[in-house]
Scaffold this motif. Structure first.
Motif, PDB file in Angstrom:
ATOM      1  N   LEU A 153      22.937  14.263  16.511  1.00  0.00           N
ATOM      2  CA  LEU A 153      23.583  15.397  16.369  1.00  0.00           C
ATOM      3  C   LEU A 153      23.720  15.841  17.987  1.00  0.00           C
ATOM      4  CD1 LEU A 153      21.737  17.259  13.487  1.00  0.00           C
ATOM      5  CD2 LEU A 153      24.144  16.335  13.598  1.00  0.00           C
ATOM      6  N   LEU A 154      25.056  16.543  18.097  1.00  0.00           N
ATOM      7  CA  LEU A 154      25.358  17.226  19.386  1.00  0.00           C
ATOM      8  C   LEU A 154      25.449  18.682  19.098  1.00  0.00           C
ATOM      9  CD1 LEU A 154      26.153  16.758  22.135  1.00  0.00           C
ATOM     10  CD2 LEU A 154      28.551  16.270  21.459  1.00  0.00           C
ATOM     11  N   PHE A 155      24.894  19.298  19.778  1.00  0.00           N
ATOM     12  CA  PHE A 155      25.037  20.710  19.885  1.00  0.00           C
ATOM     13  C   PHE A 155      25.502  21.094  21.173  1.00  0.00           C
ATOM     14  CE2 PHE A 155      21.946  20.238  16.444  1.00  0.00           C
ATOM     15  CZ  PHE A 155      21.966  21.196  15.644  1.00  0.00           C
ATOM     16  N   VAL A 156      26.382  22.194  21.220  1.00  0.00           N
ATOM     17  CA  VAL A 156      27.066  22.524  22.628  1.00  0.00           C
ATOM     18  C   VAL A 156      26.978  24.104  22.460  1.00  0.00           C
ATOM     19  CG1 VAL A 156      28.785  22.328  24.271  1.00  0.00           C
ATOM     20  CG2 VAL A 156      28.508  20.648  22.541  1.00  0.00           C
ATOM     21  N   PRO A 157      26.109  24.744  22.640  1.00  0.00           N
ATOM     22  CA  PRO A 157      25.919  26.265  22.554  1.00  0.00           C
ATOM     23  C   PRO A 157      26.647  27.060  23.850  1.00  0.00           C
ATOM     24  CG  PRO A 157      23.841  25.660  23.371  1.00  0.00           C
ATOM     25  CD  PRO A 157      24.782  24.457  22.960  1.00  0.00           C
ATOM     26  N   GLN A 158      27.600  27.873  23.466  1.00  0.00           N
ATOM     27  CA  GLN A 158      28.202  28.814  24.390  1.00  0.00           C
ATOM     28  C   GLN A 158      27.236  29.742  25.017  1.00  0.00           C
ATOM     29  OE1 GLN A 158      32.208  30.308  23.949  1.00  0.00           O
ATOM     30  NE2 GLN A 158      31.389  32.425  24.522  1.00  0.00           N
ATOM     31  N   LEU A 159      26.963  29.786  26.434  1.00  0.00           N
ATOM     32  CA  LEU A 159      26.139  30.493  27.158  1.00  0.00           C
ATOM     33  C   LEU A 159      26.825  31.757  27.609  1.00  0.00           C
ATOM     34  CD1 LEU A 159      24.115  27.825  29.145  1.00  0.00           C
ATOM     35  CD2 LEU A 159      23.543  28.708  27.154  1.00  0.00           C
ATOM     36  N   ALA A 160      27.594  31.603  28.656  1.00  0.00           N
ATOM     37  CA  ALA A 160      28.669  32.703  29.157  1.00  0.00           C
ATOM     38  C   ALA A 160      30.119  32.468  28.901  1.00  0.00           C
ATOM     39  CB  ALA A 160      28.082  33.405  30.392  1.00  0.00           C
ATOM     40  N   GLN A 207      22.625  34.084  33.509  1.00  0.00           N
ATOM     41  CA  GLN A 207      21.901  35.096  32.756  1.00  0.00           C
ATOM     42  C   GLN A 207      22.681  35.664  31.555  1.00  0.00           C
ATOM     43  OE1 GLN A 207      18.873  35.989  34.128  1.00  0.00           O
ATOM     44  NE2 GLN A 207      19.335  34.150  35.257  1.00  0.00           N
ATOM     45  N   GLY A 208      21.947  36.537  30.909  1.00  0.00           N
ATOM     46  CA  GLY A 208      22.691  37.185  29.722  1.00  0.00           C
ATOM     47  C   GLY A 208      22.548  36.283  28.421  1.00  0.00           C
ATOM     48  N   HIS A 209      22.053  35.175  28.431  1.00  0.00           N
ATOM     49  CA  HIS A 209      21.987  34.293  27.302  1.00  0.00           C
ATOM     50  C   HIS A 209      21.009  34.234  26.418  1.00  0.00           C
ATOM     51  CE1 HIS A 209      19.643  31.405  29.184  1.00  0.00           C
ATOM     52  NE2 HIS A 209      20.501  31.442  30.056  1.00  0.00           N
ATOM     53  N   ARG A 210      21.096  33.977  25.253  1.00  0.00           N
ATOM     54  CA  ARG A 210      19.686  34.274  24.106  1.00  0.00           C
ATOM     55  C   ARG A 210      18.441  33.207  24.519  1.00  0.00           C
ATOM     56  NH1 ARG A 210      22.466  35.484  18.468  1.00  0.00           N
ATOM     57  NH2 ARG A 210      23.634  37.355  19.004  1.00  0.00           N
ATOM     58  N   PHE A 211      18.692  32.059  25.315  1.00  0.00           N
ATOM     59  CA  PHE A 211      17.510  31.158  25.718  1.00  0.00           C
ATOM     60  C   PHE A 211      16.502  31.845  26.633  1.00  0.00           C
ATOM     61  CE2 PHE A 211      20.855  27.978  24.569  1.00  0.00           C
ATOM     62  CZ  PHE A 211      20.352  27.557  23.260  1.00  0.00           C
ATOM     63  N   LEU A 212      17.052  33.049  26.955  1.00  0.00           N
ATOM     64  CA  LEU A 212      16.220  33.766  27.640  1.00  0.00           C
ATOM     65  C   LEU A 212      14.974  34.470  27.167  1.00  0.00           C
ATOM     66  CD1 LEU A 212      18.645  35.132  30.567  1.00  0.00           C
ATOM     67  CD2 LEU A 212      16.740  33.527  30.989  1.00  0.00           C
ATOM     68  N   THR A 213      15.363  34.427  25.780  1.00  0.00           N
ATOM     69  CA  THR A 213      14.514  35.186  24.774  1.00  0.00           C
ATOM     70  C   THR A 213      13.477  34.117  24.037  1.00  0.00           C
ATOM     71  OG1 THR A 213      16.068  36.860  24.193  1.00  0.00           O
ATOM     72  CG2 THR A 213      14.281  36.740  22.563  1.00  0.00           C
ATOM     73  N   ARG A 214      12.006  34.581  24.074  1.00  0.00           N
ATOM     74  CA  ARG A 214      11.061  33.522  23.590  1.00  0.00           C
ATOM     75  C   ARG A 214      11.338  33.187  22.025  1.00  0.00           C
ATOM     76  NH1 ARG A 214       5.590  33.377  25.142  1.00  0.00           N
ATOM     77  NH2 ARG A 214       5.178  33.898  23.093  1.00  0.00           N
ATOM     78  N   GLY A 215      11.420  32.081  21.694  1.00  0.00           N
ATOM     79  CA  GLY A 215      11.512  31.479  20.339  1.00  0.00           C
ATOM     80  C   GLY A 215      12.869  31.498  19.882  1.00  0.00           C
ATOM     81  N   SER A 216      13.902  31.567  20.877  1.00  0.00           N
ATOM     82  CA  SER A 216      15.436  31.474  20.662  1.00  0.00           C
ATOM     83  C   SER A 216      15.906  29.851  20.497  1.00  0.00           C
ATOM     84  CB  SER A 216      16.251  32.164  21.378  1.00  0.00           C
ATOM     85  OG  SER A 216      16.108  31.670  22.896  1.00  0.00           O
ATOM     86  N   ALA A 239      22.053  19.478  30.999  1.00  0.00           N
ATOM     87  CA  ALA A 239      22.549  20.337  31.626  1.00  0.00           C
ATOM     88  C   ALA A 239      23.809  20.202  32.412  1.00  0.00           C
ATOM     89  CB  ALA A 239      21.548  21.343  32.220  1.00  0.00           C
ATOM     90  N   HIS A 240      24.808  20.656  32.629  1.00  0.00           N
ATOM     91  CA  HIS A 240      25.634  20.545  33.716  1.00  0.00           C
ATOM     92  C   HIS A 240      25.956  21.846  34.272  1.00  0.00           C
ATOM     93  CE1 HIS A 240      30.306  20.395  34.857  1.00  0.00           C
ATOM     94  NE2 HIS A 240      29.457  19.968  35.720  1.00  0.00           N
ATOM     95  N   SER A 241      26.008  21.635  35.654  1.00  0.00           N
ATOM     96  CA  SER A 241      25.988  22.745  36.758  1.00  0.00           C
ATOM     97  C   SER A 241      25.052  24.069  36.181  1.00  0.00           C
ATOM     98  CB  SER A 241      27.722  23.427  36.310  1.00  0.00           C
ATOM     99  OG  SER A 241      27.858  24.195  37.484  1.00  0.00           O
ATOM    100  N   GLY A 242      25.681  25.253  35.793  1.00  0.00           N
ATOM    101  CA  GLY A 242      24.889  26.472  35.567  1.00  0.00           C
ATOM    102  C   GLY A 242      23.898  26.180  34.372  1.00  0.00           C
ATOM    103  N   GLY A 243      24.007  25.135  33.495  1.00  0.00           N
ATOM    104  CA  GLY A 243      23.282  24.960  32.503  1.00  0.00           C
ATOM    105  C   GLY A 243      21.906  24.788  32.631  1.00  0.00           C
ATOM    106  N   VAL A 256      18.342  14.648  18.553  1.00  0.00           N
ATOM    107  CA  VAL A 256      19.503  15.733  18.848  1.00  0.00           C
ATOM    108  C   VAL A 256      19.833  15.995  20.375  1.00  0.00           C
ATOM    109  CG1 VAL A 256      19.709  18.209  18.250  1.00  0.00           C
ATOM    110  CG2 VAL A 256      18.440  16.971  16.849  1.00  0.00           C
ATOM    111  N   GLU A 257      21.083  15.998  20.565  1.00  0.00           N
ATOM    112  CA  GLU A 257      21.510  16.349  22.177  1.00  0.00           C
ATOM    113  C   GLU A 257      21.963  17.819  22.289  1.00  0.00           C
ATOM    114  OE1 GLU A 257      24.465  13.281  23.484  1.00  0.00           O
ATOM    115  OE2 GLU A 257      23.979  12.313  21.488  1.00  0.00           O
ATOM    116  N   LEU A 258      21.520  18.421  22.992  1.00  0.00           N
ATOM    117  CA  LEU A 258      21.886  19.834  23.498  1.00  0.00           C
ATOM    118  C   LEU A 258      22.623  19.806  24.735  1.00  0.00           C
ATOM    119  CD1 LEU A 258      21.592  22.779  22.188  1.00  0.00           C
ATOM    120  CD2 LEU A 258      19.553  23.016  23.607  1.00  0.00           C
ATOM    121  N   VAL A 259      23.775  20.082  24.799  1.00  0.00           N
ATOM    122  CA  VAL A 259      24.409  19.995  26.152  1.00  0.00           C
ATOM    123  C   VAL A 259      24.744  21.667  26.507  1.00  0.00           C
ATOM    124  CG1 VAL A 259      26.660  19.862  27.376  1.00  0.00           C
ATOM    125  CG2 VAL A 259      25.753  18.114  25.498  1.00  0.00           C
ATOM    126  N   LEU A 260      24.316  21.988  27.625  1.00  0.00           N
ATOM    127  CA  LEU A 260      24.218  23.379  28.056  1.00  0.00           C
ATOM    128  C   LEU A 260      24.880  23.553  29.272  1.00  0.00           C
ATOM    129  CD1 LEU A 260      20.300  23.699  27.895  1.00  0.00           C
ATOM    130  CD2 LEU A 260      22.106  24.698  26.210  1.00  0.00           C
TER     131      LEU A 260
END
Length: 203
Positions: A30-37, A44-53, A79-83, A199-203
């Motif tokens: 499965l490929l997950f591509v979450p939007q950060l900013a 900064q400002g994305h939810r992965f900075l929060t524990r458990g997210s 992770a690519h670049s700022g990921g 599970v791939e997670l592309v950031l």
């Protein structure tokens, strides 16, 4: 796969074609591509900075497409670049229950090399690949990463191109001649890193 504007009034943006690359690989993943900013050069400002997210996102995402009886064999972060700004807090989150088995950094080693090294050396089963371009910042970041991992992992291979080492080395740091923006399309498929059932997670 087609260039489209991200919002009204913008010119079309070049696509990364991630979905097609994933389909072409023919892996049981499965490929997950979450939007950060959105349209912002920030880590900064994305939810992965929060524990458990990270656990919460995977739980919700997997529940929407898989039965509760399905077992996930492994998880790969790409992770690519700022990921890197998402990968580092995910690996650092002590509350995380989901194991991360592989990490691929595509011209993304701007900071957090100590966290990546600590994670990579925590188990012989983990794989870390970091590719950089001619960009000075990521070259320096990979040099710092190399210092950390070589000190404790003599098997680490430092390469100047992608070779069989991608599959053989537990940690691979390599320079490639690819343009920064072309890294995902050029190298995601050729890495050959992902086992079936990941599970791939592309950031």
């Amino acid at each position: 796969d087609v260039a489209v504007p991200c919002q009204r009034g913008e010119p079309p943006h070049a696509p990364y074609r991630l979905a097609s690359l994933h389909e072409r690989a023919r892996t049981n993943t499965l490929l997950f591509v979450p939007q950060l900013a959105f349209h912002a050069r920030t880590t900064q400002g994305h939810r992965f900075l929060t524990r458990g997210s990270f656990d919460a996102m995977l739980h919700e995402g997997l529940a929407s497409v898989l039965s509760s009886a399905t077992k996930v064999r492994s998880v790969t972060l790409v992770a690519h670049s700022g990921g890197y700004g998402a990968v580092v807090p995910i690996l650092r989150d002590e509350s995380r229950k989901t194991p991360v088995d592989n990490v691929v950094m595509l011209d993304a080693m701007y900071a957090g090399w100590d966290v990546l090294a600590h994670w990579a050396l925590g188990s012989d089963a983990r794989r870390l690949v970091s590719l950089h371009t001619a960009q000075k910042a990521t070259q320096l970041g990979d040099a710092e990463l190399a210092k950390h991992v070589i000190k404790r992992a003599p098997r680490t291979e430092i390469a100047t191109s992608l070779t069989q080492a991608v599959r053989d080395a537990p940690v691979l740091i390599a320079r490639v001649r690819t343009a920064h923006g072309a890294m995902p399309e050029a190298h995601l498929a050729e890495l050959g890193l992902l086992p079936g059932g990941a599970v791939e997670l592309v950031l």
